[in-house]
Enzyme design. Structure first.
Site, PDB file in Angstrom:
ATOM      1  N   CYS A  52      10.243   7.606   3.479  1.00 18.43           N
ATOM      2  CA  CYS A  52      10.364   8.457   2.291  1.00 18.43           C
ATOM      3  C   CYS A  52       8.981   8.810   1.767  1.00 18.43           C
ATOM      4  O   CYS A  52       8.166   7.927   1.500  1.00 18.43           O
ATOM      5  CB  CYS A  52      11.178   7.738   1.212  1.00 18.43           C
ATOM      6  SG  CYS A  52      11.166   8.566  -0.391  1.00 18.43           S
ATOM      7  N   CYS A  55       8.287   7.139  -1.893  1.00 20.04           N
ATOM      8  CA  CYS A  55       8.232   5.698  -2.147  1.00 20.04           C
ATOM      9  C   CYS A  55       6.777   5.225  -2.283  1.00 20.04           C
ATOM     10  O   CYS A  55       5.859   5.806  -1.677  1.00 20.04           O
ATOM     11  CB  CYS A  55       8.909   4.934  -1.011  1.00 20.04           C
ATOM     12  SG  CYS A  55      10.714   4.881  -1.130  1.00 20.04           S
ATOM     13  N   HIS A 121      13.950   3.276  -4.405  1.00 23.49           N
ATOM     14  CA  HIS A 121      14.470   4.400  -3.642  1.00 23.49           C
ATOM     15  C   HIS A 121      15.969   4.585  -3.844  1.00 23.49           C
ATOM     16  O   HIS A 121      16.477   5.714  -3.710  1.00 23.49           O
ATOM     17  CB  HIS A 121      14.175   4.160  -2.150  1.00 23.49           C
ATOM     18  CG  HIS A 121      14.586   5.281  -1.245  1.00 23.49           C
ATOM     19  ND1 HIS A 121      13.895   6.465  -1.152  1.00 23.49           N
ATOM     20  CD2 HIS A 121      15.646   5.398  -0.373  1.00 23.49           C
ATOM     21  CE1 HIS A 121      14.480   7.268  -0.273  1.00 23.49           C
ATOM     22  NE2 HIS A 121      15.547   6.636   0.209  1.00 23.49           N
ATOM     23  N   ASN A 189      17.007  18.328  -9.726  1.00 24.09           N
ATOM     24  CA  ASN A 189      18.159  18.634  -8.888  1.00 24.09           C
ATOM     25  C   ASN A 189      18.615  17.323  -8.260  1.00 24.09           C
ATOM     26  O   ASN A 189      17.859  16.691  -7.507  1.00 24.09           O
ATOM     27  CB  ASN A 189      17.802  19.631  -7.782  1.00 24.09           C
ATOM     28  CG  ASN A 189      17.470  20.997  -8.323  1.00 24.09           C
ATOM     29  OD1 ASN A 189      18.047  21.434  -9.318  1.00 24.09           O
ATOM     30  ND2 ASN A 189      16.540  21.680  -7.689  1.00 24.09           N
ATOM     31  N   SER A 197      16.795  17.390  -1.179  1.00 23.68           N
ATOM     32  CA  SER A 197      16.633  16.916   0.197  1.00 23.68           C
ATOM     33  C   SER A 197      16.173  15.475   0.285  1.00 23.68           C
ATOM     34  O   SER A 197      16.120  14.911   1.377  1.00 23.68           O
ATOM     35  CB  SER A 197      15.634  17.815   0.940  1.00 23.68           C
ATOM     36  OG  SER A 197      14.368  17.788   0.291  1.00 23.68           O
ATOM     37  N   HIS A 200      15.379   9.864  -3.257  1.00 18.57           N
ATOM     38  CA  HIS A 200      14.536   9.095  -4.177  1.00 18.57           C
ATOM     39  C   HIS A 200      14.583   9.760  -5.553  1.00 18.57           C
ATOM     40  O   HIS A 200      14.432  10.974  -5.664  1.00 18.57           O
ATOM     41  CB  HIS A 200      13.092   9.045  -3.664  1.00 18.57           C
ATOM     42  CG  HIS A 200      12.255   8.018  -4.358  1.00 18.57           C
ATOM     43  ND1 HIS A 200      11.855   6.849  -3.754  1.00 18.57           N
ATOM     44  CD2 HIS A 200      11.758   7.962  -5.614  1.00 18.57           C
ATOM     45  CE1 HIS A 200      11.139   6.135  -4.606  1.00 18.57           C
ATOM     46  NE2 HIS A 200      11.075   6.802  -5.747  1.00 18.57           N
ATOM     47  N   HIS A 202      13.793  11.650  -8.544  1.00 21.20           N
ATOM     48  CA  HIS A 202      12.618  12.436  -8.905  1.00 21.20           C
ATOM     49  C   HIS A 202      13.031  13.775  -9.502  1.00 21.20           C
ATOM     50  O   HIS A 202      14.167  14.213  -9.373  1.00 21.20           O
ATOM     51  CB  HIS A 202      11.735  12.686  -7.666  1.00 21.20           C
ATOM     52  CG  HIS A 202      12.314  13.674  -6.692  1.00 21.20           C
ATOM     53  ND1 HIS A 202      13.367  13.372  -5.842  1.00 21.20           N
ATOM     54  CD2 HIS A 202      12.002  14.971  -6.437  1.00 21.20           C
ATOM     55  CE1 HIS A 202      13.661  14.426  -5.103  1.00 21.20           C
ATOM     56  NE2 HIS A 202      12.853  15.421  -5.450  1.00 21.20           N
ATOM     57  N   GLN A 204      11.061  17.779 -10.948  1.00 18.03           N
ATOM     58  CA  GLN A 204       9.936  18.684 -10.733  1.00 18.03           C
ATOM     59  C   GLN A 204       9.490  19.308 -12.053  1.00 18.03           C
ATOM     60  O   GLN A 204      10.254  19.356 -13.021  1.00 18.03           O
ATOM     61  CB  GLN A 204      10.311  19.781  -9.735  1.00 18.03           C
ATOM     62  CG  GLN A 204      10.662  19.256  -8.355  1.00 18.03           C
ATOM     63  CD  GLN A 204      10.900  20.382  -7.367  1.00 18.03           C
ATOM     64  OE1 GLN A 204      10.051  21.250  -7.156  1.00 18.03           O
ATOM     65  NE2 GLN A 204      12.076  20.384  -6.751  1.00 18.03           N
TER      66      GLN A 204
END
Length: 386
Positions: A52, A55, A121, A189, A197, A200, A202, A204
């Site tokens: 990943c 990570c 993760h 998202n 995609s 993990h 997260h 933006q």
């Protein structure tokens, strides 16, 4: 017309934030949860995935190595949709031709960041206690503050901060933004259904020199309402109204109302609204941030409990522009949108096609029905009991 009747008849609802309408057809699906039922799902992921790129300690696509972070981590997006530097574009002179009237374009540049919510993760915001979401809110605030126009009224309310690290392992900064950005869109998202995609946890952060269309539409209507109502704020009034009525409320506390908006388009759409006028993240005090973290934790947990699955959604913050007029800044009101696509089960989605694309948005389940379902989904996160 009594509002109870709206549970049985087709009707349209007005969205004062956008100045638009949505068609509601509750007779089509009286009991939207009586559809395909899925088995409860558990997130079967390791706490650390060596492959990943988000990570701690792992290498990203461009070769940078992530630090062994323990809370949040921010870096400049390796594949940003908008570049910070590019060739200059000069629109052709307005000569009255059809081309100059109809074929318009303008240049926009910006800086994009990725923010991880946790080093783990295999968690999502639904798994995280509110106390671990507060650092995410603090990081959002720090990044927003670092991009504020120094001439903005918000700059006086903001605490001193530094721009987040660019992603280098020593935490140093490559450069300040090349020019003043107009707007910052913070979003997440979640789930493959929403185009994510990497599992993990997260989000933006996109900053651009242009004001995007959706915030611009909202800002126009917020300003118009304030002018017409003698200085009142649309969303402050709306949060007060919804808090009093209660039927569309999912969760609320002293700082925020969260519920299925009267005009919502998506089946289980939720909006989070500051009860008092807050222009942006920098207006939130420590108690406000704790309350916001509590609301985010409750919403995401209830989403997962609804269909006992890791519930997909797109979430975004709307707040004051980084740079704007005093009227724009003062009319802005901090709020969040959660747009989830699921309708009847973990696999039955709502699609905005046909009539929605050609005419106007349409929904089957009413916001009142959705809010009740989500209110009933409180308590412990379902997968902790599996």
């Amino acid at each position: 017309m009594p509002e109870a009747l709206l549970d049985d008849i087709s009707h349209r609802r007005y969205n004062p934030l956008r100045g638009s309408w949505v068609l509601v057809s509750p007779h089509r699906t009286k009991r939207p949860w009586q559809g395909q039922q899925e088995a409860s799902s558990r997130i079967e992921l390791p706490s650390h995935d060596p492959s990943c790129y988000l990570c701690p300690g792992n290498k990203r696509a461009q070769g940078d190595v992530n630090p062994d972070y323990e809370s949040t981590f921010v870096f400049v997006n390796d594949y940003a949709a908008v570049r910070e530097q590019q060739a200059e574009y000069e629109p052709p002179a307005q000569d009255g031709s059809l081309a100059t009237r109809l074929l318009k374009a303008e240049s926009t540049t910006g800086k994009y960041y990725v923010i991880t919510f946790s080093p783990e993760h295999n968690v999502t915001l639904a798994d995280m206690p509110a106390s671990t979401i507060v650092p995410v809110i603090n990081k959002w605030t720090s990044i927003y503050t670092s991009h504020l126009d120094p001439h903005s009224p918000l700059a006086k309310a903001a605490r001193p901060t530094t721009i987040p690290p660019s992603g280098s392992t020593n935490g140093s900064l490559d450069s300040q933004p090349k020019q003043q950005h107009r707007y910052m869109q913070i979003f997440e998202n979640k789930g493959q259904a929403m185009g994510c995609s990497n599992p993990h946890p997260h989000g933006q952060i996109w900053t651009t020199t242009s004001l995007p269309e959706e915030p611009e539409i909202e800002l126009h209507n917020l300003r118009q309402y304030r002018r017409e109502q003698g200085g009142s704020h649309l969303l402050e009034d709306y949060a007060k109204l919804e808090s009093e009525k209660g039927e569309r409320t999912v969760v609320e506390n002293s700082s925020f109302w969260a519920g299925c908006p009267w005009w919502g388009t998506w089946p289980f759409e939720i909006m989070v609204v500051a009860k008092e006028h807050k222009r942006a993240l920098v207006d939130l005090d420590e108690r406000n941030k704790e309350d916001l973290a509590e609301v985010i934790a409750e919403i995401t947990k209830r989403y997962d409990n609804l269909f006992e699955t890791s519930f997909p959604y797109s979430m975004g913050i709307h707040q004051a522009p980084l740079s704007g007029t005093k009227e724009e800044i003062d009319a802005s009101h901090f709020h969040m949108h959660f747009y989830p696509p699921l309708l009847r089960s973990a696999t039955v989605r709502k699609f905005l096609v046909g009539y929605e694309m050609m005419a106007e948005p349409q929904r089957d389940i009413t916001p009142e029905q959705a809010a009740k379902r989500l209110r009933d989904c409180g308590g412990e996160l379902y997968r902790r009991k599996l």
